[in-house]
Design an enzyme around this catalytic site. Sequence first.
Site, PDB file in Angstrom:
ATOM      1  N   ARG A   1       0.630  -1.098   0.078  1.00  0.00           N
ATOM      2  CA  ARG A   1      -0.041   0.039   0.021  1.00  0.00           C
ATOM      3  C   ARG A   1       0.937   1.277  -0.066  1.00  0.00           C
ATOM      4  O   ARG A   1       1.889   1.233   0.769  1.00  0.00           O
ATOM      5  CB  ARG A   1      -0.888  -0.029   1.340  1.00  0.00           C
ATOM      6  CG  ARG A   1      -1.891   1.150   1.290  1.00  0.00           C
ATOM      7  CD  ARG A   1      -2.839   0.955   2.218  1.00  0.00           C
ATOM      8  NE  ARG A   1      -3.829   2.444   2.128  1.00  0.00           N
ATOM      9  CZ  ARG A   1      -4.955   2.332   2.798  1.00  0.00           C
ATOM     10  NH1 ARG A   1      -5.245   1.720   3.996  1.00  0.00           N
ATOM     11  NH2 ARG A   1      -5.415   3.818   2.794  1.00  0.00           N
TER      12      ARG A   1
ATOM     13  N   ARG B   1      -7.159  -1.091  -3.100  1.00  0.00           N
ATOM     14  CA  ARG B   1      -5.996  -1.195  -2.092  1.00  0.00           C
ATOM     15  C   ARG B   1      -5.650  -2.731  -2.177  1.00  0.00           C
ATOM     16  O   ARG B   1      -6.480  -3.576  -2.037  1.00  0.00           O
ATOM     17  CB  ARG B   1      -6.390  -0.659  -0.875  1.00  0.00           C
ATOM     18  CG  ARG B   1      -6.938   0.934  -0.964  1.00  0.00           C
ATOM     19  CD  ARG B   1      -6.983   1.342   0.460  1.00  0.00           C
ATOM     20  NE  ARG B   1      -7.174   2.891   0.184  1.00  0.00           N
ATOM     21  CZ  ARG B   1      -8.148   3.548   0.656  1.00  0.00           C
ATOM     22  NH1 ARG B   1      -9.264   3.095   1.477  1.00  0.00           N
ATOM     23  NH2 ARG B   1      -8.499   4.890   0.498  1.00  0.00           N
TER      24      ARG B   1
ATOM     25  N   ASP C   1      -6.052  -2.581   3.654  1.00  0.00           N
ATOM     26  CA  ASP C   1      -6.391  -1.514   4.498  1.00  0.00           C
ATOM     27  C   ASP C   1      -6.633  -2.090   5.673  1.00  0.00           C
ATOM     28  O   ASP C   1      -7.684  -2.836   5.914  1.00  0.00           O
ATOM     29  CB  ASP C   1      -7.591  -0.864   3.736  1.00  0.00           C
ATOM     30  CG  ASP C   1      -8.411   0.363   4.389  1.00  0.00           C
ATOM     31  OD1 ASP C   1      -7.373   1.031   4.924  1.00  0.00           O
ATOM     32  OD2 ASP C   1      -9.485   0.408   4.340  1.00  0.00           O
TER      33      ASP C   1
ATOM     34  N   ASP D   1      -7.914  -0.743   9.391  1.00  0.00           N
ATOM     35  CA  ASP D   1      -8.551   0.490  10.304  1.00  0.00           C
ATOM     36  C   ASP D   1      -8.623  -0.080  11.708  1.00  0.00           C
ATOM     37  O   ASP D   1      -9.332  -0.997  12.179  1.00  0.00           O
ATOM     38  CB  ASP D   1      -9.806   0.662   9.752  1.00  0.00           C
ATOM     39  CG  ASP D   1      -9.591   1.418   8.313  1.00  0.00           C
ATOM     40  OD1 ASP D   1      -8.726   2.219   8.146  1.00  0.00           O
ATOM     41  OD2 ASP D   1     -10.698   1.099   7.423  1.00  0.00           O
TER      42      ASP D   1
END
Length: 161
Positions: free
Chosen positions: A84, A95, A98, A100
Amino acid sequence: MKYATAYIGLGANLGDPVQQLHQALAAITRLTGTKLVQASSFYRNPAIGPEQPDYVNAVAEILTSLAPLDLLDALQAVERKAGRRREYEQRWGPRPLDLDILLYDNKVIEHERLVVPHVEMRHRPFVIFPLLEIAPHITLPTGEPVASLAKALSPECLRKI
């Protein structure tokens, strides 16, 4: 050593997304002071944003001694290792990985680099339903039960892998 419970959203839609998520979960287990407690099933769902491949998403529960910003830095290092490059991305674009921070203990965090609970999570079936799978009785720090949030969303776009 004090440990915090955190929930991490995982997503990928470039390369081999399923393999990317497996590798990310393995990398999370190697983070300093961090233990993977459990991970949800993987779900395939349409991407948000410009036309692109479907995403594969999951949610992981971890115990970590890392402070929130240190955890963010560690997760972003995992993303970089997976290929990334944030500086070249478009908002809601494709992507390779990812990661989070969705929740960190029962804290509300408002920092220029990190907002917890994750600002969009309550609107995203691909976050709420995997979270509900592994933590059915969890309540956000705002007092909202995740089960109530799920009632306002449709799981129809999700396909369990």
